[in-house]
Design a protein around this motif. Structure first.
Motif, mmCIF file in Angstrom:
data_model
loop_
_atom_site.group_PDB
_atom_site.id
_atom_site.type_symbol
_atom_site.label_atom_id
_atom_site.label_comp_id
_atom_site.label_asym_id
_atom_site.label_seq_id
_atom_site.Cartn_x
_atom_site.Cartn_y
_atom_site.Cartn_z
ATOM 1 N N GLY A 1 -3.089 -3.432 -0.057
ATOM 2 C CA GLY A 1 -2.408 -3.544 1.226
ATOM 3 C C GLY A 1 -3.332 -4.019 2.329
ATOM 4 N N SER B 1 0.829 -1.212 0.000
ATOM 5 C CA SER B 1 0.000 0.000 0.000
ATOM 6 C C SER B 1 0.861 1.259 0.000
ATOM 7 C CB SER B 1 -0.934 0.001 1.216
ATOM 8 O OG SER B 1 -0.195 -0.157 2.413
ATOM 9 N N ARG C 1 -0.183 5.501 -1.287
ATOM 10 C CA ARG C 1 -1.334 5.833 -0.438
ATOM 11 C C ARG C 1 -2.353 6.717 -1.154
ATOM 12 N NH1 ARG C 1 1.362 8.531 4.595
ATOM 13 N NH2 ARG C 1 2.542 9.473 2.908
ATOM 14 N N SER D 1 -3.923 0.561 -4.590
ATOM 15 C CA SER D 1 -2.794 0.171 -3.748
ATOM 16 C C SER D 1 -3.215 0.037 -2.295
ATOM 17 C CB SER D 1 -1.664 1.196 -3.886
ATOM 18 O OG SER D 1 -0.559 0.843 -3.087
ATOM 19 N N THR D 2 -4.027 0.980 -1.825
ATOM 20 C CA THR D 2 -4.502 0.925 -0.447
ATOM 21 C C THR D 2 -5.350 -0.319 -0.213
ATOM 22 O OG1 THR D 2 -4.562 3.353 -0.445
ATOM 23 C CG2 THR D 2 -5.692 2.233 1.344
#
Length: 486
Positions: free
Chosen positions: A160, A148, A151, A156-157
């Protein structure tokens, strides 16, 4: 005087000690340098891993137990640690140009990779269930953050978060299984566990012990993306930044599979009759889901996720064989797997249109006309992953399947060959798209020099492996014999 006499006992862990100290130094360097420190930190991290590799080669073969018997070196650990360091180092090098073109500067990224690599190396040398867990979590906690790292992007977040939640679940399963094993055996040390279980020869193990063993296998199966613990892999591969996906596809898989080998063949080696059927089932399911699941994918990173699941299934065939030939086959397979995947992800990182990264399989249309060299290298990687001779991937599968045949697991080897034939479809589909489909808009011509070098070297190794296979094969056999001798 006492401190001096204990120094040689720590020598098998020289590489890990150096990585731990260097990670702290790199973190301080990045903090004080500030601003755009990623470039310098990345190259320093690469230098750190090269030095750590030298320490592993020099001292990692020492079989003297360190840290009160919780850390064990040897040829097996030495071989796998070199692969881990190579995978992590190449992931850092490939990330540089990508993050620079995306104007993404985070000096923490290479530091986190160094820390995760430290955890992977600790896992491989763990000689106790507690040390195993500490190494596993050192790796995992760093990788949760790396997944992640972007951010500012939802994908991506989300990647993660999924990785963290499911990874925590797998850690709980591993701990629960370890506690049940401890409750039965009264120890967590690998050597003592092996002695206890060897004493059970000819008797029926207790149900509690079998349940504990199953939970340990489940926790480890998650780390190698084996079915049915694979559900996180496609989403995390797609959502994480592509350099992170390249790391996930290589170094953690090598470390987790090496850990799988050590745990099942050393402390639980006497219980092979109890876990062999479980591993065989997991291997068959992984090969099947990996082959079938990739067929419908349109995103190349998701396709590589299912490809990874399938490859871990093939490698587990060697573990199910539970013999020295199987372990040697897995080690050869992991080295070849590293070459193929690093090269493939270097090509994926080079895929850009109008300066923006693209990930669709159909974005490769017409690549043979606009980028004939890159298309040829992708063709080599795809044919190798499909197991087409005389490319390197064929020999990886050959060794593990022959080990299964030698162990009497002929049905498992046949199922592996059938899954490989099915899986060849989606690899060949990529080749067909590159060479026979017309591109609506070609990819950008500019490919960073470091990616060109990496993909060229990996393609050359994959293509020409059959000419000089002896160094890798002999090293793998020596590592496998050391594992059984220990």
């Amino acid at each position: 005087m006492d401190a001096i006499t204990t120094l040689p006992v720590m020598s098998p862990a020289a590489g890990e000690i150096f990585l731990a100290a260097s990670a702290l130094a790199l973190l301080m360097f990045g903090v004080f340098k500030g601003g755009k420190a990623q470039e310098a930190t990345s190259w320093l991290a690469v230098a750190v891993m090269l030095i750590a590799g030298g320490l592993v080669v020099s001292y990692g073969g020492d079989t003297t137990p360190a840290f009160f018997g919780m850390f064990q070196g040897g040829s097996f650990a030495q071989f796998t640690k070199i692969l881990i360091l190579a995978g992590s180092m190449l992931a850092i090098i490939m990330s540089r140009s990508t993050f620079r073109r995306d104007s993404f500067e985070r000096f923490e990224f290479p530091v986190l990779i160094v820390l995760s690599t430290l955890g992977m190396m600790m896992m491989v040398s763990a000689n106790d269930m507690i040390a195993l867990y500490v190494g596993l979590e050192t790796q995992s906690l760093a990788l949760y953050v790396v997944a992640s790292i972007r951010r500012d992007t939802l994908r991506s977040t989300e990647a993660g978060l999924k990785y963290f939640v499911l990874g925590a679940l797998s850690s709980c399963m591993l701990l629960y299984g370890s506690s049940m094993v401890y409750g039965f055996a009264g120890t967590t040390e690998f050597d003592k566990l092996a002695t206890v279980f060897t004493g059970l020869a000819g008797t029926e193990p207790s149900v509690g012990l079998i349940i504990g063993l199953v939970f340990v296998i489940c926790g480890l199966a998650f780390k190698v993306s084996a079915v049915p613990f694979h559900m996180w892999t496609p989403d995390v591969y797609e959502g994480a930044p592509t350099p992170v996906t390249a790391l996930f596809a290589v170094a953690p898989k090598v470390a987790a599979l090496a850990l799988f080998l050590r745990v099942l063949l050393e402390p639980f080696g006497a219980l092979v009759g109890e876990w062999q059927q479980i591993i065989s089932l997991i291997a068959v399911l992984s090969m099947a889901i990996g082959a079938v699941g990739a067929i419908v994918q349109t995103n190349i990173k998701r396709l590589m996720a299912y490809s990874s699941i399938g490859h871990m299934g093939y490698a587990l065939v060697g573990l199910a064989a539970a013999n020295e030939a199987g372990v040697a086959g897995i080690l050869v397979y992991l080295a070849i797997y590293l070459f193929m995947n690093v090269g493939t992800f270097a090509c994926i990182l080079a895929m850009r249109r109008q300066g923006r990264a693209v990930e669709g399989i159909h974005d490769l249309a017409g690549l043979s006309k606009s980028h004939p060299g890159m298309a040829a290298m992708i063709l080599i990687f795809m044919f190798s992953m499909a197991g087409i001779p005389p490319l390197a991937g064929f020999f990886g599968k050959w060794f593990v399947f022959m080990a299964a045949v030698d162990a009497g697991l002929i049905a498992l080897a046949v199922l592996g060959v059938l899954a490989s034939v099915i899986g060849a479809f989606y690899y060949l589909r990529i080749v067909k798209i590159m060479y026979f489909d017309e591109a609506e808009e070609p990819l950008d011509n500019s490919v960073p020099g470091d990616l060109k070098i990496i993909m060229t070297v990996m393609a050359a190794v994959t293509l020409l492996f059959f000419i000089v296979p002896a160094p890798l094969v002999s090293s793998a056999k020596a590592a496998a014999s050391a594992l059984f001798a220990g």
